[in-house]
Design a protein around this motif. Structure first.
Motif, PDB file in Angstrom:
ATOM      1  N   ARG A   1       0.952  -1.168  -0.011  1.00 27.05           N
ATOM      2  CA  ARG A   1       0.000   0.149  -0.062  1.00 27.05           C
ATOM      3  C   ARG A   1       0.820   1.091   0.040  1.00 27.05           C
ATOM      4  N   PRO A   2       1.038   2.132  -1.242  1.00 21.91           N
ATOM      5  CA  PRO A   2       2.000   3.197  -1.339  1.00 21.91           C
ATOM      6  C   PRO A   2       1.239   4.152  -0.462  1.00 21.91           C
ATOM      7  N   VAL A   3       2.030   5.123   0.150  1.00 21.67           N
ATOM      8  CA  VAL A   3       1.464   6.252   0.884  1.00 21.67           C
ATOM      9  C   VAL A   3       1.884   7.683   0.132  1.00 21.67           C
ATOM     10  N   GLU A   4       0.934   8.338  -0.217  1.00 21.32           N
ATOM     11  CA  GLU A   4       1.200   9.471  -1.164  1.00 21.32           C
ATOM     12  C   GLU A   4       1.456  10.632   0.102  1.00 21.32           C
ATOM     13  N   ILE A   5       2.384  11.304  -0.260  1.00 22.98           N
ATOM     14  CA  ILE A   5       2.838  12.430   0.810  1.00 22.98           C
ATOM     15  C   ILE A   5       2.403  13.781   0.208  1.00 22.98           C
TER      16      ILE A   5
ATOM     17  N   LEU B   1       5.631   7.164  -1.230  1.00 27.71           N
ATOM     18  CA  LEU B   1       6.417   6.211  -0.511  1.00 27.71           C
ATOM     19  C   LEU B   1       5.790   4.725  -0.910  1.00 27.71           C
ATOM     20  N   GLY B   2       6.594   3.723  -1.037  1.00 25.15           N
ATOM     21  CA  GLY B   2       6.422   2.313  -1.598  1.00 25.15           C
ATOM     22  C   GLY B   2       5.929   2.218  -2.729  1.00 25.15           C
ATOM     23  N   GLU B   3       6.316   3.021  -3.771  1.00 26.26           N
ATOM     24  CA  GLU B   3       5.987   3.011  -5.122  1.00 26.26           C
ATOM     25  C   GLU B   3       7.357   3.286  -5.952  1.00 26.26           C
ATOM     26  N   GLY B   4       7.917   2.631  -6.716  1.00 21.83           N
ATOM     27  CA  GLY B   4       8.948   3.077  -7.340  1.00 21.83           C
ATOM     28  C   GLY B   4      10.265   3.316  -6.656  1.00 21.83           C
ATOM     29  N   ASP B   5      11.332   4.045  -6.774  1.00 25.77           N
ATOM     30  CA  ASP B   5      12.301   4.136  -6.206  1.00 25.77           C
ATOM     31  C   ASP B   5      12.335   4.762  -4.782  1.00 25.77           C
ATOM     32  N   PRO B   6      13.186   4.090  -3.812  1.00 28.01           N
ATOM     33  CA  PRO B   6      12.985   4.871  -2.524  1.00 28.01           C
ATOM     34  C   PRO B   6      13.148   6.140  -2.461  1.00 28.01           C
ATOM     35  N   VAL B   7      12.439   6.648  -1.416  1.00 31.01           N
ATOM     36  CA  VAL B   7      12.168   8.240  -1.297  1.00 31.01           C
ATOM     37  C   VAL B   7      13.220   8.609   0.101  1.00 31.01           C
TER      38      VAL B   7
ATOM     39  N   PRO C   1       4.511   0.627   3.841  1.00 35.87           N
ATOM     40  CA  PRO C   1       5.877   0.799   3.499  1.00 35.87           C
ATOM     41  C   PRO C   1       6.780   0.813   4.482  1.00 35.87           C
ATOM     42  N   VAL C   2       8.289   0.645   4.458  1.00 34.15           N
ATOM     43  CA  VAL C   2       9.072   0.610   5.394  1.00 34.15           C
ATOM     44  C   VAL C   2      10.464   1.268   5.168  1.00 34.15           C
ATOM     45  N   VAL C   3      11.070   2.025   5.946  1.00 31.96           N
ATOM     46  CA  VAL C   3      11.926   2.955   5.643  1.00 31.96           C
ATOM     47  C   VAL C   3      12.872   2.807   6.827  1.00 31.96           C
TER      48      VAL C   3
ATOM     49  N   GLY D   1      15.606  -3.648   0.392  1.00 30.31           N
ATOM     50  CA  GLY D   1      14.244  -3.420  -0.003  1.00 30.31           C
ATOM     51  C   GLY D   1      13.658  -2.290   0.688  1.00 30.31           C
ATOM     52  N   ALA D   2      14.358  -1.502   1.335  1.00 25.93           N
ATOM     53  CA  ALA D   2      13.743  -0.074   2.107  1.00 25.93           C
ATOM     54  C   ALA D   2      12.994   0.656   0.966  1.00 25.93           C
ATOM     55  N   ASP D   3      11.815   1.039   1.230  1.00 22.54           N
ATOM     56  CA  ASP D   3      10.988   2.004   0.610  1.00 22.54           C
ATOM     57  C   ASP D   3      11.492   3.504   0.574  1.00 22.54           C
ATOM     58  N   GLY D   4      12.705   3.691   1.695  1.00 20.07           N
ATOM     59  CA  GLY D   4      13.082   5.154   1.695  1.00 20.07           C
ATOM     60  C   GLY D   4      14.154   5.260   2.872  1.00 20.07           C
ATOM     61  N   LEU D   5      14.608   6.234   2.811  1.00 18.51           N
ATOM     62  CA  LEU D   5      15.763   6.543   4.098  1.00 18.51           C
ATOM     63  C   LEU D   5      15.171   7.949   4.796  1.00 18.51           C
TER      64      LEU D   5
END
Length: 345
Positions: free
Chosen positions: A79-83, A89-95, A264-266, A290-294
């Motif tokens: 489930r991507p989260v739109e900011i 976050l959770g869709e495409g490259d890590p944010v 999503p997991v960062v 596999g992190a969705d972001g940093l």
């Protein structure tokens, strides 16, 4: 537990009829009204033989875990989260979220915000309220810090994330920022989590310093149960016996969570290591896992930082991190992360 998912075109009457049917079986239940779907969560042993045939019911799930709304058993996909528009976050490259641990001054924040944007960060982080172990340490600028974050958002074009520590803070800060952060010390502040569940803002939930994965996901469940489905999990290191790093970054938890939850997991390599020389390699490792972001701490002058200077990168170091991160992102995009390959078997 039993989770009844209602169809998108279901009515309030449909929902009430299902709730009454579940309660007639002698079990307690809770209605969760989310942005995308509504659920009825009931305790174990509920007789659902007639529930699935009721009008408005999309699916009935029997879930063995204690975090049903966070589990893949209820929602199999991610489930991507739109900011903000174009920032998901959770869709495409890590944010990458970057900025100072604490907002200290207008010049400090604006300089750092423009630098991280130039390097490729998509979200600006900055603490206006700082929970500190030492009562005499710098506690943040409070409302003045929120005003500076709003100014930095306008100047940089970056959405902002900041930490809140109490229900009262969460309610008044929410309209002014894009993501509300729950720090490790407040992961099980249930009064705060309940309020966050009612707010229309994404929530980044950090793992407690000694929290198990199940405890962490149950904390996320509090927010989801309030109707807020925009929850992001953040691994920030757990406390261990070794004093060479601030904490131990649990990289294994990233693919584990990917198999358990749709959230999503960062990763926060800054707090996890406490050492700026370790932030870059652990950032790359988190992306590969596999992190969705940093979530990275950057300060225009780390040596003068009022909070967590030793783990903060300067703009030049952050730029190098982003250059290296793009290479890892390209490799992950081509090969897929280990957990994606595992799920594809």
């Amino acid at each position: 537990m039993i989770v009844v998912e209602m169809a998108q075109n279901s009515t309030g009457i449909d929902l009430e009829r299902v709730r009454e049917s579940v309660e007639r079986s002698g079990k307690s239940c809770r209605v969760v009204s989310g942005r995308e779907a509504s659920y009825i969560v009931a305790s174990d042993g509920t007789d659902t033989s007639g529930v699935s045939a009721l009008p408005g019911v999309r699916k009935v799930n029997a879930v063995s875990c204690c975090y049903p709304l966070a589990s893949r058993a209820v929602r199999p996909g991610s489930r991507p989260v739109e900011i903000a528009p174009g920032v998901v976050l959770g869709e495409g490259d890590p944010v990458v979220m970057a900025g100072p641990c604490a907002v200290e001054s207008r010049d400090q924040l604006l300089e750092t915000a423009l630098a991280v944007r130039k390097a490729g960060a998509r979200i600006l982080r900055g603490g206006a309220f700082k929970p500190r172990s030492h009562p005499y340490a710098f506690q943040g600028l409070g409302s003045e810090g929120i005003a500076l974050l709003k100014e930095a958002r306008k100047a940089s074009g970056l959405p902002v994330i900041t930490e809140v520590m109490s229900p009262e803070e969460a309610e008044w800060v929410a309209p002014h920022v894009d993501i509300l952060q729950v720090g490790a010390r407040n992961m099980q502040n249930f009064s705060l989590l309940k309020v966050l569940g009612r707010l229309d803002r994404p929530v980044l939930l950090k793992r407690g310093m000694a929290a198990t994965v199940e405890e962490w996901l149950q904390a996320a469940e509090y927010i989801l149960a309030g109707g807020n489905d925009r929850v992001i999990l953040c691994e920030r290191g757990i406390r261990s016996f070794d004093q060479n790093t601030r904490n131990t970054l649990d990289l294994g938890v990233i693919p584990l969570l990917k198999s358990l939850t749709h959230l999503p997991v960062v990763a926060d390599p800054s707090h996890a290591t406490g050492r700026r020389d370790l932030v870059l390699p652990m950032s790359l490792a988190a992306i590969a896992a596999g992190a969705d972001g940093l979530l990275v701490e950057v300060h225009c002058d780390p040596g003068a930082a009022l909070c967590d200077g030793p783990q903060s990168l300067d703009p030049e170091e952050f730029s190098r991190l982003m250059t290296a991160a793009k290479r890892i992102m390209e490799a992950v995009r081509e090969e897929g992360t280990p957990w994606e390959r595992m799920l594809a078997r």
